[in-house]
Design an enzyme around this catalytic site. Sequence first.
Site, PDB file in Angstrom:
ATOM      1  CB  SER A 153      13.702  34.401-140.155  1.00 38.31           C
ATOM      2  OG  SER A 153      13.661  33.146-139.505  1.00 38.31           O
ATOM      3  CE1 TYR A 166      18.432  34.937-138.040  1.00 36.88           C
ATOM      4  CE2 TYR A 166      16.606  33.598-137.238  1.00 36.88           C
ATOM      5  CZ  TYR A 166      17.421  34.026-138.274  1.00 36.88           C
ATOM      6  OH  TYR A 166      17.214  33.541-139.550  1.00 36.88           O
TER       7      TYR A 166
END
Length: 261
Positions: A153, A166
């Site tokens: 990501s 995350y």
Amino acid sequence: MQIPSYDLTGKVAIITGSTRGIGRAIAVTMGKLGAKVVITGRKQPACDQAVEELAADGIEALGVACEVTKAEDRETLIAKTVEKFGRVDILVNNAGLGGQPKKMIDMDEQYFDNYIDADLKGLYFMSQLAARQMKEQGREGAENPYRIINLASAAGIKAPIGDTVYGSCKAAVAHLTRIMANELARFGILCNSVAPGYVLTDMTKDVMADEKNVAAVTRMISVRRYAQPEEIASVIAFLASPAAGYVTGVLIPVDGGMTIN
């Protein structure tokens, strides 16, 4: 000059978390390029519905319910894939928890563990099982390697407030992929990762519902728009194809320039 091929005819591709969103787009794209695809999600009815819809589009697919945090589910996924199609050629690790910002000072251990299990540990051991199966199948030549493609990501490249867990998981995915590439090349397995930015999916619909949020987010993106799932899927399909036969250990941001802005 040899024209690069993007043909996946005869390949068997497992795409985790593929009943919707980016995973679904990857499955459709690979299926359209000729692959037999294995759809996974937490619930079998959702997998069955996705398989039915892909079949109507001429794509051969198998649906297997799989929670990637559970060892028995991961093992069942590989076993059912081999039982149905006889092999595994491509694994796309797409399943995981999306970013739900929480600052470090407010973090609780269960939240932390949930992200580590879903976004890192599950991906690690899913890759291990696939790599073992690919090794057992035997190397088929340098021109036809297997593929493991991991979803990282842009949050693992930038340092957004609230994404301590995350973002850290996704940064770890990118580095894990590089180590995997080094270890698995001898078995004819290429490993790469893709780092999407903001993508129009169910996970971003709440952000998109607020015009101020949309304006703030798009200011961070050089091309001033969100991505469509198919735009992420096309890069992953490239990495799975013969055209990327000399590519391993790389992280490709697919973020409209967000990480350079």
